[in-house]
Design an enzyme around this catalytic site. Structure first.
Site, short mmCIF file in Angstrom:
data_model
loop_
_atom_site.label_atom_id
_atom_site.label_comp_id
_atom_site.label_asym_id
_atom_site.label_seq_id
_atom_site.Cartn_x
_atom_site.Cartn_y
_atom_site.Cartn_z
N CYS A 70 2.79 3.24 9.45
CA CYS A 70 3.16 4.50 8.98
C CYS A 70 3.71 5.41 9.66
CB CYS A 70 1.87 4.78 8.07
SG CYS A 70 2.00 6.43 7.37
N VAL B 165 0.65 5.59 -0.19
CA VAL B 165 -0.33 6.92 -0.49
C VAL B 165 0.09 7.46 -1.87
CG1 VAL B 165 -0.73 9.05 0.57
CG2 VAL B 165 -0.29 7.25 2.12
N ARG C 216 8.11 0.48 -3.75
CA ARG C 216 8.76 1.51 -4.64
C ARG C 216 9.11 0.79 -5.79
NH1 ARG C 216 6.01 5.79 -2.67
NH2 ARG C 216 5.53 5.20 -0.52
N LYS D 267 0.22 -4.69 9.33
CA LYS D 267 1.26 -4.57 8.86
C LYS D 267 1.93 -3.59 9.79
CE LYS D 267 3.42 -2.87 4.46
NZ LYS D 267 4.40 -2.01 4.95
N PRO E 104 0.77 -1.26 0.00
CA PRO E 104 -0.02 -0.01 -0.01
C PRO E 104 0.77 1.29 -0.06
CG PRO E 104 0.23 -0.95 2.18
CD PRO E 104 0.87 -1.88 1.37
#
Length: 389
Positions: free
Chosen positions: A108, A15, A251, A150, A13
């Site tokens: 996060c 953003v 990424r 996560k 995931p």
């Protein structure tokens, strides 16, 4: 060991990256159902208080509604929450929508997430994190929905094996409404610094600690573990899959979504001739984008964003600049905040821009290297020719 639908490779995931458009592109590149696709994080408040589930227009901006029907088990919706009640309501509504995999973000480190007291902050309050997962599990009880967490291998000064063991123990042992084997844990192999590092720096500066991940795997033999962080080659994917239940990449896929095609061939054994061609993927994507705009008024800038990593090398650089300009120019003065209007269809703008970028690209290549679309590594042995970088 049980893992979410036994899919062993996942797209993390991210953003402003893994929105429905990017996930659709990923599914077109890899239509075989080999990879788990994760949405960007959605706050549980959007369901519990914003009632986003009642607004298809808003929901379609965050979740791949079309994918839920065709690949329900291959999509994971990640939520963020600091409230067991809000998380319970979010899961309840997501289950009704047909979602079969829901994840709680405990990793996060962004400032906005910290202000909401969720994300990596939850690692410092393992009892609250366990309460939230417990509430999510209760909401999913009786369905085929799987719940996972996560997190990082540590946060701030709390980066010992004992700290991580206690956090995971709290999650898997206090979840009363499901057995331990059905709770999955995705471990980012870097710790998070809540102060002093940006989210981007938190993905690169803290050192990778795969040993800590595998230490947890040995301690919790009935819990499935997916390893995340710094995995960017077919070789590293294969090495981690030899021990871990799954591998998550972020990424790397953002920068090169065609890496999924390489994994399909080298990890899953899909023959080269069955891998989709870039020209076909592009054609199908722009058709999808036209539908997204027509049905949900999706902005062209959002629809075009996944294509920025679709092409590589000199042509890719030329396309990004030209496409940004063309999409901005196409927006008419009559556009409103909620209903943007454009002078041409998205597909027409993109295909015309690709042709212009191709012409510019051919000026820098030998005639023997001319092609319409650049080939990926796995496609270079097929009908397409390798474009110059």
């Amino acid at each position: 060991m049980n893992i979410i639908r036994q899919l062993r490779t996942s797209v993390a995931p991210m953003v402003d990256v893994t929105d429905p458009c990017f996930l659709r592109l990923a599914r077109l590149i890899s239509p075989f159902g080999n990879h788990q696709l994760w949405t960007e994080m959605i706050h549980a408040n959007a369901f519990a208080r914003g009632h986003i589930h009642k607004d298809p227009w808003k929901l379609a901006q965050h979740m791949p509604l079309r994918e839920l029907k065709d690949f329900a088990s291959g999509v994971v919706v990640q939520i963020g929450s600091s409230s067991p009640d809000d998380a319970h309501e979010a899961v309840r509504q997501l289950v009704k929508l047909g979602v079969r995999n829901i994840n709680l973000n405990c990793g996060c480190p962004s400032r906005n997430v910290q202000m909401g007291s969720f994300g990596a902050v939850l690692m410092k309050t393992p009892q609250l994190a366990a309460d939230i997962v417990d509430a999510m599990s209760l909401a999913a009880r009786g369905s085929n929905c799987r719940i996972s967490v996560k997190c990082r291998v540590g946060v701030d000064q709390h980066d010992s094996a004992v700290f991580l063991q206690q956090f995971i123990s709290e999650i898997v042992e206090r979840t009363r409404h499901v057995d331990e084997s059905s709770i999955g844990v995705i471990l980012h192999a870097r710790k998070a610094w809540l102060q002093g590092l940006s989210p981007k720096e938190n993905r690169t500066i803290p050192l990778l600690n795969y040993d800590r991940v595998y230490e947890m795997l040995r301690m919790f033999t009935n819990t499935s573990f997916i390893v995340n962080g710094g995995i960017d080659s077919v070789k590293s994917v294969a090495e981690h899959l030899a021990t871990a239940d799954g591998v998550m990449m972020g990424r790397k896929i953002q920068e090169d979504p065609w890496f999924l095609s390489e994994l399909d061939h080298h990890i899953y054994g899909i023959p080269l001739e069955k891998l989709p061609l870039q020209s076909d993927v592009l054609s199908q994507y722009v058709q999808f984008a036209d539908q997204m705009h027509e049905n949900y008024c999706s902005r062209y800038s959002v629809l075009g964003r996944p294509l920025f990593s679709f092409f590589r090398g000199r042509k890719g650089r030329a396309l990004r600049a030209k496409l940004t300009q063309a999409l901005a120019k196409a927006k008419t003065s009559r556009s409103s905040k909620h209903e943007p209007r454009y002078s041409a269809q998205f597909s027409e703008i993109v295909l015309e821009t690709v042709e212009k970028a191709s012409a510019e690209h051919r000026l820098h290549c030998d005639s023997s290297q001319r092609d319409i679309l650049p080939a990926t590594t796995s496609q270079s042995n097929r009908k397409q020719m390798t474009a110059c970088a």
